[in-house]
Design an enzyme around this catalytic site. Structure first.
Site, PDB file in Angstrom:
ATOM      1  N   SER A 273       0.848  -1.188   0.000  1.00  0.00           N
ATOM      2  CA  SER A 273       0.000   0.000   0.000  1.00  0.00           C
ATOM      3  C   SER A 273       0.884   1.239   0.000  1.00  0.00           C
ATOM      4  CB  SER A 273      -0.935  -0.030   1.207  1.00  0.00           C
ATOM      5  OG  SER A 273      -0.580   0.964   2.123  1.00  0.00           O
ATOM      6  N   LYS A 274       0.269   2.347  -0.391  1.00  0.00           N
ATOM      7  CA  LYS A 274       0.979   3.620  -0.398  1.00  0.00           C
ATOM      8  C   LYS A 274       1.592   3.918   0.955  1.00  0.00           C
ATOM      9  CE  LYS A 274      -1.575   6.469  -3.667  1.00  0.00           C
ATOM     10  NZ  LYS A 274      -2.329   7.692  -3.840  1.00  0.00           N
ATOM     11  N   ARG A 275       0.968   3.376   2.002  1.00  0.00           N
ATOM     12  CA  ARG A 275       1.452   3.680   3.349  1.00  0.00           C
ATOM     13  C   ARG A 275       2.674   2.851   3.743  1.00  0.00           C
ATOM     14  NH1 ARG A 275      -3.777   4.197   3.184  1.00  0.00           N
ATOM     15  NH2 ARG A 275      -4.065   1.983   3.459  1.00  0.00           N
ATOM     16  N   ASP A 276       2.937   1.757   3.019  1.00  0.00           N
ATOM     17  CA  ASP A 276       4.121   0.965   3.353  1.00  0.00           C
ATOM     18  C   ASP A 276       5.373   1.768   2.995  1.00  0.00           C
ATOM     19  OD1 ASP A 276       2.750  -1.314   4.221  1.00  0.00           O
ATOM     20  OD2 ASP A 276       2.408  -1.944   2.158  1.00  0.00           O
ATOM     21  N   SER A 279       7.199   1.418  -0.269  1.00  0.00           N
ATOM     22  CA  SER A 279       6.546   1.739  -1.539  1.00  0.00           C
ATOM     23  C   SER A 279       6.877   3.155  -2.012  1.00  0.00           C
ATOM     24  CB  SER A 279       5.027   1.558  -1.423  1.00  0.00           C
ATOM     25  OG  SER A 279       4.472   2.650  -0.747  1.00  0.00           O
TER      26      SER A 279
END
Ligand code: GLU
Length: 511
Positions: A273-276, A279
């Site tokens: 996810s964008k939050r990882d 990434s």
């Protein structure tokens, strides 16, 4: 390609937040596909959501694509390198390429869709919609839009308006299944009860992604849409919309082919996810990945050049890339492999290019030494050794800081590890052997012999004997090959550092 229509693909990010690796993979596959077929890559900015879009994010997107070397043929600043400069906003035959500047186009198309009966005003309130959805779910029926406003007569519309209701514009889906051949997944069929009429213009008149994306694909004559699997469910809707657009004369009438790129999975087999943190593209830039190293790795998320080759250049990728070879199975993001591939690309650089690529990490804000203490010639001597050992460029700073700092860094853990009881004795022997070497013999090989001999006198192998010396001189237990490092550091500074360490050890209780 067997047909003669030139390939036209698009990369159409929304400028929200920081660019992430999933987005880069999509850009890369579109770019590689365009370059492979000698076609065009259109960069379109999908910035119709003023609440979420930002100029900062837009600037970052363009800057990231440039850093990656993924050039585009049409779109904002496409010709920025022209002698005549650029208007900065929109360059190419279908300008403007920022959707926020194309609102008139969408309003006009929505109106024409409505006039032709492909879309209609829907007065259902969110509460009514939810209630009916819930009832459908309970009855075990599909819970998409039930078509309540499909065929309102003028009296009903007038009554709703008199009530003060607002309306959205809804696209009328055909009542038959939609079938298409996905370039990655093969033939797919969507039943009408699962793809129901959907909103294309908000009550406040703002056009939605569902409208603007296919309208621009049609107007910009996009031939292939390569995008993430998360958008697969919108494809049958968009195909129906294309057909309607063709009927009302928007675009040239051809529906693009679609290929949906597999999901990218992160830790614990969850979608990345964008939050990882892994990434974020910025992280890779800051750590000193080479664009070609990162792109090489990202290309492997769903594609491969051949079974036995993981490392290749962008030219090789372009020559080989075919969307038909993209695998539909989810791909797993593996940071270790990404680093290993980057390391391989670092090793392939001509050494001068490697040294030049290190430059940002040898200056502020990364350098821990004073700028005037940097010595390019000393760095260049060690660069070939660093090149074979680094995985990312940012690691160069701490691999060479011992050369430019007045004293080695004080790394307490390294000190504790290397300065075990007896270390002072070994260091003293090393010091006296090293001191016997004159400036002319201050070379890696004799240095090694000297340390080897000093260690033997204490019954120590080279590895054990050199540990306190390495910490005395560099401050750390790991680093570049020690004897070459000492050669570059020089006789005087090496001996001074060993002296200083002996003094520090002597002052330590229990030594
Ligand atoms: N702006 C859309 C997104 O960033 C583009 C989707 C598409 O490629 O159709 O998700």
């Amino acid at each position: 390609m067997t047909n003669a229509t030139p390939v036209r693909v698009r990369f159409c990010p929304s400028p929200t937040g920081n660019p992430h690796v999933g987005l880069v993979r999509t850009a890369l596959f579109n770019w590689a596909f365009a370059r492979h077929h000698g076609g065009s890559l259109v960069l379109r900015i999908e910035d119709t959501d003023a609440a979420r879009d930002s100029e900062e994010s837009y600037d970052q997107l363009l800057d990231s694509l440039r850093w990656l070397g993924l050039d585009w043929d049409e779109g904002p600043e496409a010709y920025a390198a022209d002698a005549e400069g650029t208007d900065g906003g929109a360059v190419g035959p279908h300008a403007p390429y920022r959707q926020s500047q194309r609102m008139d186009v969408y309003r006009d198309v929505a109106e024409r869709l409505r006039a032709a009966g492909h879309a209609y005003r829907c007065f259902c309130t969110p509460a009514e919609l939810e209630e009916r959805r819930e009832a459908a779910r309970k009855a075990g029926r599909a819970s998409g839009y039930d078509g309540a406003c499909r065929d309102l007569d003028a009296a009903r519309i007038a009554a709703y308006e008199a009530e003060g209701r607002t309306s959205i514009v809804r696209f009328r889906m055909p009542d038959e299944p939609i079938t298409f051949t996905d370039l990655v997944r093969g033939e797919l069929t969507f039943a009408p009860e699962n793809v129901t009429d959907y909103g294309i213009v908000r009550a406040n008149g703002a056009p939605l992604y569902t409208l603007v994306n296919p309208v621009d694909d049609a107007l910009m004559e996009i031939t292939h849409v390569l995008r993430g699997e998360d958008l697969l469910s919108s494809t049958p809707r968009q195909i129906a919309l294309y057909r309607a657009l063709a009927e009302i004369g928007v675009g040239k009438g051809a529906t693009p082919e679609f290929g949906h790129l597999p999901y990218v999975m992160g830790e614990g087999n969850k979608k990345l996810s964008k939050r990882d943190p892994e990434s974020s593209l910025n992280l890779y830039r800051e750590r000193g990945f080479l664009p070609q190293g990162l792109l090489n790795y990202l290309s492997l998320l769903g594609w491969s050049l051949s079974e036995d080759r993981d490392i290749f250049s962008m030219d090789e990728l372009v020559a080989a890339f075919d969307v038909a070879d993209v695998n539909a199975n989810p791909a797993r993001f593996d940071l270790k492999k990404c680093e290993a591939i980057n390391a391989a690309h670092l090793r392939e650089l001509p050494v001068a290019e490697f040294a030049a690529a290190c430059a940002p990490w040898l200056a502020a804000p990364y350098a821990t030494w004073a700028a005037e203490d940097f010595d390019q010639a000393a760095f260049d001597e060690l660069a070939p050794l660093a090149q074979t050992r680094l995985t990312v460029l940012a690691d160069i700073t701490q691999n060479v800081d011992f050369l430019f700092l007045p004293e080695p860094v004080a790394d307490e853990a390294s000190w504790q590890k290397a300065m075990k009881p007896g270390a002072a004795d070994v260091l003293r022997s090393i010091h006296s052997r090293l001191a016997e070497l004159d400036g002319g013999s201050w070379r890696a090989e004799p240095l090694k012999e000297a340390v080897l001999a000093a260690g033997e006198a204490h019954g120590l192998k080279l590895g054990k004997a050199q540990a306190p010396l390495r910490v005395a001189v560099t401050g750390r237990t790991v680093g570049l090959p020690l004897f070459e490092s000492l050669e570059v550091l020089g006789r005087e500074r090496t001996l001074l550092r060993v002296d200083a360490t002996l003094a520090k050890l002597a002052a330590q209780p229990g030594s």
